[in-house]
Design a protein around this motif. Sequence first.
Motif, PDB file in Angstrom:
ATOM      1  N   GLU A 139      28.321  35.935  42.582  1.00  0.00           N
ATOM      2  CA  GLU A 139      29.220  35.791  43.769  1.00  0.00           C
ATOM      3  C   GLU A 139      30.166  34.557  43.212  1.00  0.00           C
ATOM      4  O   GLU A 139      31.488  34.642  43.668  1.00  0.00           O
ATOM      5  CB  GLU A 139      28.247  34.833  44.785  1.00  0.00           C
ATOM      6  N   ALA A 140      29.996  33.941  42.228  1.00  0.00           N
ATOM      7  CA  ALA A 140      30.745  32.868  41.869  1.00  0.00           C
ATOM      8  C   ALA A 140      31.971  33.628  40.964  1.00  0.00           C
ATOM      9  O   ALA A 140      33.108  32.982  40.822  1.00  0.00           O
ATOM     10  CB  ALA A 140      29.924  31.714  40.855  1.00  0.00           C
ATOM     11  N   ASN A 141      31.570  34.662  40.377  1.00  0.00           N
ATOM     12  CA  ASN A 141      32.776  35.314  39.383  1.00  0.00           C
ATOM     13  C   ASN A 141      33.521  36.224  40.359  1.00  0.00           C
ATOM     14  O   ASN A 141      34.143  37.126  39.732  1.00  0.00           O
ATOM     15  CB  ASN A 141      32.036  35.955  38.383  1.00  0.00           C
ATOM     16  N   ARG A 142      33.383  36.133  41.608  1.00  0.00           N
ATOM     17  CA  ARG A 142      34.030  37.230  42.601  1.00  0.00           C
ATOM     18  C   ARG A 142      35.583  37.373  42.275  1.00  0.00           C
ATOM     19  O   ARG A 142      35.834  38.494  42.201  1.00  0.00           O
ATOM     20  CB  ARG A 142      33.799  36.973  43.965  1.00  0.00           C
ATOM     21  N   ALA A 143      36.117  36.425  41.704  1.00  0.00           N
ATOM     22  CA  ALA A 143      37.387  36.438  41.282  1.00  0.00           C
ATOM     23  C   ALA A 143      38.025  37.423  40.400  1.00  0.00           C
ATOM     24  O   ALA A 143      38.880  38.199  40.526  1.00  0.00           O
ATOM     25  CB  ALA A 143      37.979  35.107  41.051  1.00  0.00           C
ATOM     26  N   TYR A 144      36.943  37.883  39.717  1.00  0.00           N
ATOM     27  CA  TYR A 144      37.097  38.636  38.549  1.00  0.00           C
ATOM     28  C   TYR A 144      36.813  40.082  38.830  1.00  0.00           C
ATOM     29  O   TYR A 144      37.031  41.069  37.643  1.00  0.00           O
ATOM     30  CB  TYR A 144      36.394  38.253  37.138  1.00  0.00           C
ATOM     31  N   ALA A 145      36.577  40.337  40.045  1.00  0.00           N
ATOM     32  CA  ALA A 145      35.700  41.662  40.112  1.00  0.00           C
ATOM     33  C   ALA A 145      36.977  42.828  40.240  1.00  0.00           C
ATOM     34  O   ALA A 145      36.713  43.805  39.888  1.00  0.00           O
ATOM     35  CB  ALA A 145      35.464  41.797  41.742  1.00  0.00           C
ATOM     36  N   HIS A 146      38.251  42.609  40.051  1.00  0.00           N
ATOM     37  CA  HIS A 146      39.206  43.474  39.937  1.00  0.00           C
ATOM     38  C   HIS A 146      39.521  43.884  38.281  1.00  0.00           C
ATOM     39  O   HIS A 146      40.199  44.762  38.192  1.00  0.00           O
ATOM     40  CB  HIS A 146      40.582  43.031  40.427  1.00  0.00           C
ATOM     41  N   PHE A 147      38.888  43.276  37.427  1.00  0.00           N
ATOM     42  CA  PHE A 147      39.082  43.806  36.372  1.00  0.00           C
ATOM     43  C   PHE A 147      38.251  44.919  35.582  1.00  0.00           C
ATOM     44  O   PHE A 147      38.598  45.662  34.818  1.00  0.00           O
ATOM     45  CB  PHE A 147      38.369  42.597  35.293  1.00  0.00           C
ATOM     46  N   ARG A 148      37.320  45.317  36.781  1.00  0.00           N
ATOM     47  CA  ARG A 148      36.531  46.575  36.487  1.00  0.00           C
ATOM     48  C   ARG A 148      37.477  47.700  36.757  1.00  0.00           C
ATOM     49  O   ARG A 148      38.262  47.698  37.872  1.00  0.00           O
ATOM     50  CB  ARG A 148      35.414  46.473  37.545  1.00  0.00           C
ATOM     51  N   TRP A 149      37.371  48.857  36.018  1.00  0.00           N
ATOM     52  CA  TRP A 149      38.254  49.862  35.922  1.00  0.00           C
ATOM     53  C   TRP A 149      37.339  51.071  36.303  1.00  0.00           C
ATOM     54  O   TRP A 149      38.186  52.261  36.651  1.00  0.00           O
ATOM     55  CB  TRP A 149      38.931  49.974  34.881  1.00  0.00           C
TER      56      TRP A 149
END
Lengths: 350, 233
Positions: B222-232
């Motif tokens: 939940e805390a690292n939600r910001a990086y979720a768009h790194f997933r390809w």
Amino acid sequence: TLRLICTTAAVQRKNVGASGPEKYTEAFIKKQIEEFNLGKRHLANMMGEDPETFTQEDIDRAIAYLFPSGLFDKQARPIMKHPTEVFPEQRKIQWGEDGRPFHFLFYTGKQSYYSLMHETYEKLLNVQKHQDQLIAQDLPLQKEKRNLAGSRWLTKIELEEMLLEKVSDDDYSRFIKLLQKLVSLPCADIEEKYIQKFSKEVPVQLQKVVIEPLQHDERGVAFSTGEGKRKTARATAVVYDNGTGKITVNGIDILHYFPVVQDREQLLFPFQFLGRIGKHDMVCTVSGGGRSAQAGAIRLASAKALRSFVTEKEVEFMRQAGLLTVDPRVKERKKPGQEGPRRKFTWKKR
Amino acid sequence: MAAPSAAGLGRRLRAWLPRIMPVRWSRYNPSYLEPEVKKESYQKPLEELTQEEREQMERKAVRPIKAAPPSLSSSVFSDPLISKFTNMMMKSGNKVLARSLMSQTLEAIKRKQLEKYHKAPENEKETIECNPYVIFHQALKNCQPIIGLSNITKGGKTYQVPVPLTDNRKRFLAMKWLITECRENKHRRTMMPEKLSQELLLAFNNEGPVIKRKHVLHKMAEANRAYAHFRWW
């Protein structure tokens, strides 16, 4: 042609590999066939048999008798077969005297493959046109599904034999996908004959194995035997009818021979699957392998023996539960340069 | 290593070796299907089957089937989840020990639950679950994380990116956490079955260190939600 002046012997020598495998002319093959037939009649006369009814098996037996060979490899021994089996089928020369090729796709390199793809696509377009016509006339589309389970497509090797040229894996998969697309259309029945050229029938697995009938011993009790193996263990089991569920291995009761629960569970697996736990008695002998391998071998042997007691449908259920297949898994060999079959030596930086 | 040529589908399907040896391979020809051991699936009459099941039945009638492995059996006592857990607990191939530990764990769970059952007042007796298999399955389900983290390197820095997990991965993580928990965080004298039964009962009631670990993972995701768009993928 250029006249070579300052050359070495190496350049003037013939390059053997450049022309490809040896090409046989039609006249040559015809002569070989005539010689073969003549030789067959001579052989029949020599063996004292009728030249008209001399089959290939008789030829093989006669050759093995007249030219006994101690060689180990069967294919190195003298053979006498029809020239079409000996000389591989080759394509005739694809171009005329003026050098112009006959087929319009010759310069693609894989002319038969591409012409096949063109033909199949043409059939697909035909089916689609037919479908459109039916829709325009508001007639219902025929929805009889072909039985896909009973047939298989040609393998790559068979396709290569049909086309007489090499087919790559990608090309083969493309062709199969095109065929599948053609079959999936509703009105594909029109092209049924064309599709049958590329599909083969697969017989139902069960019919390959013969189930032995029950035997009866002196007291009138029905019994049947089965053999099984797993890794290095070999087992034979005799299953008697009208029993109490007692199982004896090498003269010892299973409770003492297999102290582990897992092995006893494996022994009882076929009986539990068929629901016949208290009804049969079993006497088995087993040798070789370890604890688990012996249990697996006896399980296979008892499943094979139980086939004679049970209906065909239940035999099919047993096969689908994996009880009647021999487990092909064996210990993998150790490779050189490694410590075991997979483990490599410890990597040291220096 | 030497690779003998493969047999065509029409010829006898012996122990099969492919043309080029891949790294992960099996002795079975790829056309072999997995065996179905449960008796119930064979007792269904023809009418109840859906279209897909009928097609699968026809396919099974034609294709060869692999042999059932020794850990699988049609008896009521064999459970695929329990066998997987036993295999994960096993050390150096000592299946006998692992299986006995597992059965002792289940026995311990049953004993504890029965104690609780007999001590409880009448109205609560129905809520207490006594079946150790049900407790095991429910505890594992409670321990499974929903989302996982994976390391993705972008621009020189490695970020922990929240990533969805497959069913297999969730089950594996739950079992792994349980086993590591029982092996490390216990007093030297406690036996494995005792500690495991304790952990399973706590997980069944959504308490205990394993559930806490799952919640920690969820909070990190939940805390690292910001990086979720790194997933390809």
